[in-house]
Design a protein around this motif. Structure first.
Motif, mmCIF file in Angstrom:
data_model
loop_
_atom_site.group_PDB
_atom_site.id
_atom_site.type_symbol
_atom_site.label_atom_id
_atom_site.label_comp_id
_atom_site.label_asym_id
_atom_site.label_seq_id
_atom_site.Cartn_x
_atom_site.Cartn_y
_atom_site.Cartn_z
ATOM 1 N N LEU A 183 -20.722 -29.248 -10.407
ATOM 2 C CA LEU A 183 -20.430 -30.198 -9.285
ATOM 3 C C LEU A 183 -19.205 -30.023 -8.875
ATOM 4 O O LEU A 183 -18.099 -30.391 -9.243
ATOM 5 N N GLY B 169 -19.674 -33.809 -5.955
ATOM 6 C CA GLY B 169 -20.860 -34.116 -5.741
ATOM 7 C C GLY B 169 -22.149 -33.140 -5.400
ATOM 8 O O GLY B 169 -23.416 -33.530 -5.411
ATOM 9 N N LYS B 170 -21.711 -32.038 -5.441
ATOM 10 C CA LYS B 170 -22.623 -30.776 -4.932
ATOM 11 C C LYS B 170 -22.335 -29.458 -5.836
ATOM 12 O O LYS B 170 -21.131 -29.070 -5.827
ATOM 13 N N LEU C 58 -24.190 -23.789 -4.206
ATOM 14 C CA LEU C 58 -25.004 -24.600 -3.082
ATOM 15 C C LEU C 58 -23.946 -24.666 -1.786
ATOM 16 O O LEU C 58 -24.380 -24.450 -0.634
ATOM 17 N N ARG C 59 -22.756 -24.957 -2.108
ATOM 18 C CA ARG C 59 -21.807 -25.145 -0.993
ATOM 19 C C ARG C 59 -21.530 -23.883 -0.462
ATOM 20 O O ARG C 59 -21.312 -23.577 1.041
ATOM 21 N N GLU D 86 -24.633 -22.855 1.778
ATOM 22 C CA GLU D 86 -24.585 -23.630 3.072
ATOM 23 C C GLU D 86 -23.406 -23.003 4.014
ATOM 24 O O GLU D 86 -23.515 -22.924 5.280
ATOM 25 N N LEU E 271 -32.376 -27.151 -8.795
ATOM 26 C CA LEU E 271 -31.174 -27.661 -7.958
ATOM 27 C C LEU E 271 -31.666 -27.717 -6.435
ATOM 28 O O LEU E 271 -31.338 -28.632 -5.775
ATOM 29 N N LYS F 169 -33.700 -30.635 -5.911
ATOM 30 C CA LYS F 169 -32.820 -31.853 -6.225
ATOM 31 C C LYS F 169 -32.196 -32.275 -4.976
ATOM 32 O O LYS F 169 -32.141 -33.340 -4.559
ATOM 33 N N TYR F 170 -31.680 -30.931 -4.525
ATOM 34 C CA TYR F 170 -30.713 -31.448 -3.322
ATOM 35 C C TYR F 170 -31.233 -31.063 -2.022
ATOM 36 O O TYR F 170 -30.535 -30.989 -0.905
ATOM 37 N N HIS F 171 -32.746 -30.994 -2.112
ATOM 38 C CA HIS F 171 -33.370 -30.752 -0.784
ATOM 39 C C HIS F 171 -33.083 -29.449 -0.121
ATOM 40 O O HIS F 171 -32.789 -29.779 1.165
ATOM 41 N N CYS F 172 -32.666 -28.634 -0.591
ATOM 42 C CA CYS F 172 -32.035 -27.362 0.194
ATOM 43 C C CYS F 172 -33.339 -26.494 0.586
ATOM 44 O O CYS F 172 -33.817 -26.110 -0.037
#
Length: 217
Positions: free
Chosen positions: A25, A28-29, A33-34, A37, A63, A66-69
């Motif tokens: 993380l 927090g992410k 994922l970052r 994005e 993941l 969980k992070y609604h991606c």
């Protein structure tokens, strides 16, 4: 259309963590994922592949939930070497410009991404770099010798190429001297055109790198 191949095959030995660094993380992410994005923001129409070790594909899918991606992308099973992972993705790539990026470089700027794409569009390749700030010495059999710093740059990713140029390069067999896509393209006869990178575009490899990335955010 552009294709982005985000490589995330590391297991994070230098991070001193049981969890691969791409999943740690960052504010927090998850790091990966970052990164995803950022490339979606740069070009929402691009074809995006993420290469992952087989053992961690299910974890990545968890993941995403969980992070609604819901960013559209395809997961590619990684190979033994980074070369193999990229090659697996290339077989499905349909973009005219292909960029290859380290999944643990989440802070690449939109400006850098667009400069790399422009370089590849206009000249066949666009590889981001920064000038070396430290003094540089070359290790020799006798000890070491000084180098002229202005003659060297630090190379980053994404490294972007015309699809024709990159796919031609990946017809060459793998060997240990291939350190990145630019070195492979150069070996195949391609010319590498450098563009300006960004200072924040660090590769997160150690706990210190993570702290630096947190401070940039």
């Amino acid at each position: 259309m552009n294709t982005f191949i985000i490589t995330a095959g590391g297991i994070g030995k230098r991070m001193e963590s049981d969890l691969p660094k791409q999943f740690l993380l960052l504010k927090g992410k998850p790091v990966l994922l970052r990164t995803l994005e950022r490339f979606y923001e740069a070009d929402p129409t691009a074809q995006i592949f993420i290469t992952l070790p087989n053992d961690w594909i299910d974890y990545w899918n968890e993941l995403l939930s969980k992070y609604h991606c819901q960013i559209p992308h395809e997961i590619i099973a990684g190979g033994i070497e980074r070369y193999d992972s990229v090659n697996n993705a290339l077989k499905k790539s349909t973009g005219t410009i292909i960029g290859v990026h380290d999944g643990v470089r989440p802070l690449v700027s939109l400006k850098t991404i667009k400069a790399c794409i422009a370089g590849a569009t206009q000249k066949g390749s666009g590889v981001p770099c920064l000038p070396a700030k430290e003094s540089i010495r070359k290790i020799t059999p006798e000890g070491s010798s000084s180098c002229i710093r202005r003659e060297y740059v630090l190379v980053q990713t994404p490294q972007c190429f015309s699809a024709e140029l990159l796919k031609k390069a990946y017809q060459l067999p793998y060997h240990s001297a291939i350190t990145d896509d630019a070195s492979l393209v150069e070996e195949s006869g391609g010319i590498i055109h450098l563009v300006e990178g960004n200072e924040e575009n660090i590769k997160i490899t150690t706990p210190v790198d993570m702290k630096m990335a947190e401070s940039f955010l």
